[in-house]
Write an enzyme that holds these catalytic residues in place. Sequence first.
Site, PDB file in Angstrom:
ATOM      1  CB  CYS A  89      -0.834   0.131   1.568  1.00 16.07           C
ATOM      2  SG  CYS A  89      -2.425   1.841   1.532  1.00 16.07           S
ATOM      3  CG  HIS A 131      -5.694  -2.012  -1.731  1.00 13.38           C
ATOM      4  ND1 HIS A 131      -5.137  -2.153  -0.900  1.00 13.38           N
ATOM      5  CD2 HIS A 131      -5.443  -1.283  -0.924  1.00 13.38           C
ATOM      6  CE1 HIS A 131      -3.932  -1.927  -0.398  1.00 13.38           C
ATOM      7  NE2 HIS A 131      -3.922  -0.656  -0.784  1.00 13.38           N
ATOM      8  CD  GLU A 132      -6.877   1.971  -4.205  1.00 12.85           C
ATOM      9  OE1 GLU A 132      -6.584   2.674  -3.009  1.00 12.85           O
ATOM     10  OE2 GLU A 132      -5.120   1.205  -4.014  1.00 12.85           O
ATOM     11  CG  HIS A 135      -7.007   3.000   1.259  1.00 12.05           C
ATOM     12  ND1 HIS A 135      -6.352   2.757   3.030  1.00 12.05           N
ATOM     13  CD2 HIS A 135      -6.408   2.036   0.704  1.00 12.05           C
ATOM     14  CE1 HIS A 135      -5.340   2.273   2.028  1.00 12.05           C
ATOM     15  NE2 HIS A 135      -5.330   1.781   0.846  1.00 12.05           N
TER      16      HIS A 135
HETATM   17 ZN   LIG Z   1      -3.677   1.738  -0.385  1.00 12.41          ZN
END
Ligand SMILES: [Zn+2]
Length: 171
Positions: A89, A131-132, A135
């Site tokens: 990341c 993954h995003e 976030h």
């Molecule tokens: Zn990330």
Amino acid sequence: MKILKWPHPALTTPAERIEAVDDAVRATAEEMLFAMAEARGVGLAGPQVGYGKRLICVNPTPGTPEGERVFVNPEIVSREGEATASEGCLSLPGINGKVTRAEKVVVNALDLEGKSVTVHADALLARVLQHEIDHLDGVLITQRFSAVDKAANARSLRALENAARTAGARR
Ligand SMILES: [Zn+2]
């Protein structure tokens, strides 16, 4: 535009929905695409640059702008299968571990014109989208690591925390 690093509190704060896709959102997206390309990342989410809104950009093929896409208010509406792979990341330099995610996802979002889009993603794009979107919910890969990978990365994580403390003390 600076990419924030752990343990910046923006990274663990859930992002808010974008009410209107306007010029300000488009300008932020442009800057994020630039920051992502500069870091040769495959994805970047609003909270990582201190923008607390549900905006992500992705590019599964860094170095080739053709792969760049921006999604507003992305939402996973279906998941299929399971796949485990190593992830890093941009906000967690030096940290790496295996993360199990859905193998395929369907994501609904708005594009930069405010139009609805549906993305059927698999392979790396599916992983990057998950993954995003994590976030946007204030979730980082370290929370998804196995106990073994958590232990293996504990030292690097502490080093990031110490670096932030030192930088703070200097200000
Ligand atoms: Zn990330």
